[in-house]
Design a protein around this motif. Structure first.
Motif, PDB file in Angstrom:
ATOM      1  N   ILE A   1       0.843  -1.204   0.000  1.00 39.68           N
ATOM      2  CA  ILE A   1       0.000   0.000   0.000  1.00 39.68           C
ATOM      3  C   ILE A   1       0.875   1.251   0.000  1.00 39.68           C
ATOM      4  O   ILE A   1       0.601   2.219  -0.723  1.00 39.68           O
ATOM      5  CB  ILE A   1      -0.937  -0.013   1.225  1.00 39.68           C
ATOM      6  N   MET A   2       1.951   1.245   0.784  1.00 35.48           N
ATOM      7  CA  MET A   2       2.851   2.393   0.806  1.00 35.48           C
ATOM      8  C   MET A   2       3.557   2.554  -0.542  1.00 35.48           C
ATOM      9  O   MET A   2       3.792   3.680  -1.009  1.00 35.48           O
ATOM     10  CB  MET A   2       3.869   2.248   1.941  1.00 35.48           C
ATOM     11  N   LEU A   3       3.888   1.427  -1.174  1.00 33.10           N
ATOM     12  CA  LEU A   3       4.487   1.485  -2.511  1.00 33.10           C
ATOM     13  C   LEU A   3       3.508   2.113  -3.500  1.00 33.10           C
ATOM     14  O   LEU A   3       3.877   2.959  -4.324  1.00 33.10           O
ATOM     15  CB  LEU A   3       4.874   0.072  -2.958  1.00 33.10           C
ATOM     16  N   ALA A   4       2.233   1.721  -3.389  1.00 33.38           N
ATOM     17  CA  ALA A   4       1.213   2.312  -4.258  1.00 33.38           C
ATOM     18  C   ALA A   4       1.060   3.809  -3.969  1.00 33.38           C
ATOM     19  O   ALA A   4       0.823   4.608  -4.890  1.00 33.38           O
ATOM     20  CB  ALA A   4      -0.126   1.601  -4.052  1.00 33.38           C
ATOM     21  N   MET A   5       1.242   4.183  -2.708  1.00 32.10           N
ATOM     22  CA  MET A   5       1.111   5.590  -2.334  1.00 32.10           C
ATOM     23  C   MET A   5       2.183   6.441  -3.009  1.00 32.10           C
ATOM     24  O   MET A   5       1.932   7.604  -3.363  1.00 32.10           O
ATOM     25  CB  MET A   5       1.209   5.726  -0.814  1.00 32.10           C
ATOM     26  N   VAL A   6       3.374   5.887  -3.195  1.00 31.64           N
ATOM     27  CA  VAL A   6       4.425   6.606  -3.907  1.00 31.64           C
ATOM     28  C   VAL A   6       3.967   6.961  -5.315  1.00 31.64           C
ATOM     29  O   VAL A   6       4.154   8.095  -5.786  1.00 31.64           O
ATOM     30  CB  VAL A   6       5.722   5.764  -3.962  1.00 31.64           C
ATOM     31  N   PHE A   7       3.322   6.016  -6.001  1.00 37.05           N
ATOM     32  CA  PHE A   7       2.853   6.272  -7.359  1.00 37.05           C
ATOM     33  C   PHE A   7       1.675   7.249  -7.366  1.00 37.05           C
ATOM     34  O   PHE A   7       1.496   8.006  -8.328  1.00 37.05           O
ATOM     35  CB  PHE A   7       2.483   4.961  -8.042  1.00 37.05           C
ATOM     36  N   VAL A   8       0.883   7.235  -6.292  1.00 34.43           N
ATOM     37  CA  VAL A   8      -0.187   8.235  -6.164  1.00 34.43           C
ATOM     38  C   VAL A   8       0.417   9.636  -6.095  1.00 34.43           C
ATOM     39  O   VAL A   8      -0.064  10.565  -6.743  1.00 34.43           O
ATOM     40  CB  VAL A   8      -1.049   7.949  -4.912  1.00 34.43           C
ATOM     41  N   LEU A   9       1.490   9.791  -5.319  1.00 29.39           N
ATOM     42  CA  LEU A   9       2.142  11.100  -5.197  1.00 29.39           C
ATOM     43  C   LEU A   9       2.779  11.536  -6.516  1.00 29.39           C
ATOM     44  O   LEU A   9       2.776  12.720  -6.846  1.00 29.39           O
ATOM     45  CB  LEU A   9       3.211  11.060  -4.106  1.00 29.39           C
ATOM     46  N   ILE A  10       3.333  10.579  -7.256  1.00 27.24           N
ATOM     47  CA  ILE A  10       3.929  10.916  -8.557  1.00 27.24           C
ATOM     48  C   ILE A  10       2.839  11.357  -9.534  1.00 27.24           C
ATOM     49  O   ILE A  10       3.018  12.309 -10.297  1.00 27.24           O
ATOM     50  CB  ILE A  10       4.712   9.707  -9.114  1.00 27.24           C
ATOM     51  N   ALA A  11       1.690  10.673  -9.491  1.00 26.93           N
ATOM     52  CA  ALA A  11       0.599  11.001 -10.415  1.00 26.93           C
ATOM     53  C   ALA A  11      -0.089  12.305 -10.029  1.00 26.93           C
ATOM     54  O   ALA A  11      -0.519  13.069 -10.906  1.00 26.93           O
ATOM     55  CB  ALA A  11      -0.416   9.855 -10.439  1.00 26.93           C
ATOM     56  N   TRP A  12      -0.219  12.575  -8.718  1.00 26.65           N
ATOM     57  CA  TRP A  12      -0.897  13.782  -8.232  1.00 26.65           C
ATOM     58  C   TRP A  12       0.004  14.513  -7.237  1.00 26.65           C
ATOM     59  O   TRP A  12      -0.227  14.491  -6.019  1.00 26.65           O
ATOM     60  CB  TRP A  12      -2.223  13.416  -7.572  1.00 26.65           C
ATOM     61  N   PRO A  13       1.029  15.200  -7.730  1.00 24.42           N
ATOM     62  CA  PRO A  13       1.949  15.889  -6.821  1.00 24.42           C
ATOM     63  C   PRO A  13       1.284  16.987  -6.000  1.00 24.42           C
ATOM     64  O   PRO A  13       1.786  17.360  -4.937  1.00 24.42           O
ATOM     65  CB  PRO A  13       3.015  16.465  -7.768  1.00 24.42           C
ATOM     66  N   ASP A  14       0.138  17.522  -6.485  1.00 27.54           N
ATOM     67  CA  ASP A  14      -0.556  18.567  -5.732  1.00 27.54           C
ATOM     68  C   ASP A  14      -1.043  18.067  -4.379  1.00 27.54           C
ATOM     69  O   ASP A  14      -1.339  18.873  -3.486  1.00 27.54           O
ATOM     70  CB  ASP A  14      -1.749  19.093  -6.535  1.00 27.54           C
ATOM     71  N   LEU A  15      -1.144  16.763  -4.232  1.00 26.57           N
ATOM     72  CA  LEU A  15      -1.528  16.200  -2.932  1.00 26.57           C
ATOM     73  C   LEU A  15      -0.540  16.629  -1.848  1.00 26.57           C
ATOM     74  O   LEU A  15      -0.906  16.780  -0.677  1.00 26.57           O
ATOM     75  CB  LEU A  15      -1.569  14.670  -3.028  1.00 26.57           C
ATOM     76  N   VAL A  16       0.711  16.837  -2.243  1.00 32.17           N
ATOM     77  CA  VAL A  16       1.743  17.296  -1.311  1.00 32.17           C
ATOM     78  C   VAL A  16       1.872  18.808  -1.316  1.00 32.17           C
ATOM     79  O   VAL A  16       1.964  19.450  -0.268  1.00 32.17           O
ATOM     80  CB  VAL A  16       3.114  16.664  -1.666  1.00 32.17           C
ATOM     81  N   THR A  17       1.866  19.395  -2.490  1.00 35.49           N
ATOM     82  CA  THR A  17       2.271  20.805  -2.619  1.00 35.49           C
ATOM     83  C   THR A  17       1.139  21.805  -2.441  1.00 35.49           C
ATOM     84  O   THR A  17       1.393  22.990  -2.220  1.00 35.49           O
ATOM     85  CB  THR A  17       2.910  21.040  -3.997  1.00 35.49           C
ATOM     86  N   TRP A  18      -0.122  21.368  -2.508  1.00 35.43           N
ATOM     87  CA  TRP A  18      -1.227  22.323  -2.459  1.00 35.43           C
ATOM     88  C   TRP A  18      -1.327  23.027  -1.113  1.00 35.43           C
ATOM     89  O   TRP A  18      -1.410  24.270  -1.044  1.00 35.43           O
ATOM     90  CB  TRP A  18      -2.556  21.613  -2.779  1.00 35.43           C
ATOM     91  N   LEU A  19      -1.325  22.261  -0.019  1.00 39.81           N
ATOM     92  CA  LEU A  19      -1.467  22.890   1.301  1.00 39.81           C
ATOM     93  C   LEU A  19      -0.321  23.842   1.638  1.00 39.81           C
ATOM     94  O   LEU A  19      -0.561  24.954   2.114  1.00 39.81           O
ATOM     95  CB  LEU A  19      -1.597  21.807   2.381  1.00 39.81           C
ATOM     96  N   PRO A  20       0.944  23.452   1.432  1.00 41.40           N
ATOM     97  CA  PRO A  20       2.036  24.391   1.752  1.00 41.40           C
ATOM     98  C   PRO A  20       1.951  25.706   0.986  1.00 41.40           C
ATOM     99  O   PRO A  20       2.381  26.744   1.486  1.00 41.40           O
ATOM    100  CB  PRO A  20       3.297  23.613   1.357  1.00 41.40           C
TER     101      PRO A  20
END
Length: 432
Positions: free
Chosen positions: A409-428
């Motif tokens: 699941i964590m491995l899949a989460m890495v690909f989620v972040l690559i596909a949707w980088p805004d998941l990380v960068t939007w809030l900051p």
């Protein structure tokens, strides 16, 4: 000289020092010292003195011991048992039942501890006996707890994000805020797995929880108020721009002390013990950071980061191919080292490479944390597995097998972040 040869020499020196049993921090200092002597023209002693003082007196670093101390104080309280009592009536009717207390409880405690190990110990001491008593499958208990406890590395205040931020001189507050949405999404994926695994498990026959009226649910939920209030005070103050990470850490320590005093859960000897434990842990991490800072300086004088970045540029890797190579690199490294050591050993070398590739450093910090999370549940050096082994006496192989779906699941989460980088960068980007 060829950059690969210089890298090889640095790694050889470091491997020899680590293999001798020397502390990692001192090994980093020794490697940097020898590298400066062999490959740089600047006087080594003067450079070492300057960088050690600068790295150990950085204002952003003061958040680290404060957050560690906050977690030590909370470990003395009954927050974990209150969380189980408060969460269980609301989660018991979901597919997967009280397995979700492992996940939600870990996510909540992670938001006030910053440590995967502390989360695993504290939550596991409460949930493992309760879930066993209700006849939940042992493999699912162990797997969900091992995986969910890694949220302590991602959900702020994360100690690894502090170390990463100090190492690359990035805003710790923005790194903390960046970890919120990925942490929530990862916790939801864990909960989805628990629900699906419960339906598919042939051993699924837990005792049914009695139905509880809404008034009783609300009464039990009052036990969540202290920890929720502390989370809002710490994370909310940073998100609204009212406090820096260090100031929020001070608020957290004060809030933890108030909770401990109101619960009458802390004595003077326990207070002193929490202070000394936090001091020892902070000193260990500070030595690692000082060694990493000197090694970074030494490699800078040698020109190694620039040469490596140039060499990797000649390979013609796309951004995705570079991330895949780094993913494999960190997973392999995580099998043998703890997360903080991985960050201080590698970030100074990797930073110019990701900068050249146009990768956001805040996004990359979350990427590293998730790959380090995988390391917590991968043998032979999976710290969460060792903690669970101590709590349950299960074989390490059994625990690794139980936790393997969480690794995927964590491995899949890495690909989620690559596909949707805004998941990380939007809030900051929306922090004041």
């Amino acid at each position: 000289m060829d950059p690969l040869i210089i890298v090889g020499l640095f790694l050889l020196i470091l491997a020899l020092l680590l293999g001798s049993g020397l502390w990692i921090g001192l090994s980093l200092l020794g490697c940097a010292y020898l590298g400066m002597e062999f490959f740089a023209s600047r006087p080594t002693g003067d450079a070492m003195m300057t960088i050690l003082w600068r790295s150990s007196t950085a204002w952003s670093l003061t958040a680290l011991p404060l957050f560690i101390w906050m977690g030590e104080i909370l470990h003395c309280t009954r927050l974990s048992s209150d969380m189980f009592k408060g969460l269980s009536p609301w989660l018991s009717r979901l597919p997967g039942g009280l397995l979700h207390t492992n996940i939600v409880g870990s996510a909540v405690f992670a938001a006030v501890s910053g440590s995967s190990a502390a989360t695993c110990v504290t939550v596991g001491q409460i949930t493992i006996p309760e879930l066993r008593q209700r006849r939940y499958p042992e493999g699912l208990i162990m797997g969900t707890l091992a995986g969910a406890a890694t949220l302590g590395l991602l959900i702020p205040p994360s100690l690894i994000l502090i170390v990463y931020g100090v190492t690359i001189n990035e805003s710790i507050s923005k790194l903390f805020i960046a970890g919120i949405l990925p942490g929530i999404v990862l916790a939801l994926l864990f909960m989805l797995y628990a629900g699906v695994a419960a339906r598919l498990s042939p051993d699924w026959a837990p005792d049914q929880e009695p139905r509880i009226v809404l008034r009783e649910k609300l009464r039990r939920a009052r036990g969540l108020l202290p920890v929720v209030s502390l989370i809002i005070a710490v994370i909310g103050s940073m998100y609204m721009g009212l406090a820096t990470a260090t100031e929020a850490a001070a608020v957290g320590v004060l809030g933890a002390l108030i909770i401990a005093v109101l619960q009458r859960a802390i004595t003077w000897p326990m207070f002193l013990a929490s202070l000394m434990n936090a001091t020892r842990t902070s000193a260990m991490i500070a030595l690692l950071l000082a060694g990493a800072a000197f090694l970074t300086l030494a490699m800078g004088f040698v020109g190694l980061p620039r040469m490596l970045a140039t060499w990797i540029g000649t390979l013609g890797l796309t951004q995705f191919e570079l991330l895949m190579a780094l993913l494999v690199f960190y997973i392999v490294l995580g099998m043998f080292l703890d997360g903080i050591s991985i960050v201080v050993l590698t970030v100074s070398i990797v930073q110019p490479i990701i900068a050249q590739a146009g990768i956001d450093p805040i996004w990359f910090g979350i990427f590293i944390v998730i790959t380090v999370e995988m390391a917590q549940i991968t043998p032979p050096v999976g710290f969460n597995l060792f903690i669970l082994q101590g709590l349950t006496r299960h074989d390490l192989g059994y625990l690794a097998k139980a936790a393997f779906p969480m690794f995927l699941i964590m491995l899949a989460m890495v690909f989620v972040l690559i596909a949707w980088p805004d998941l990380v960068t939007w809030l900051p980007q929306h922090v004041r």
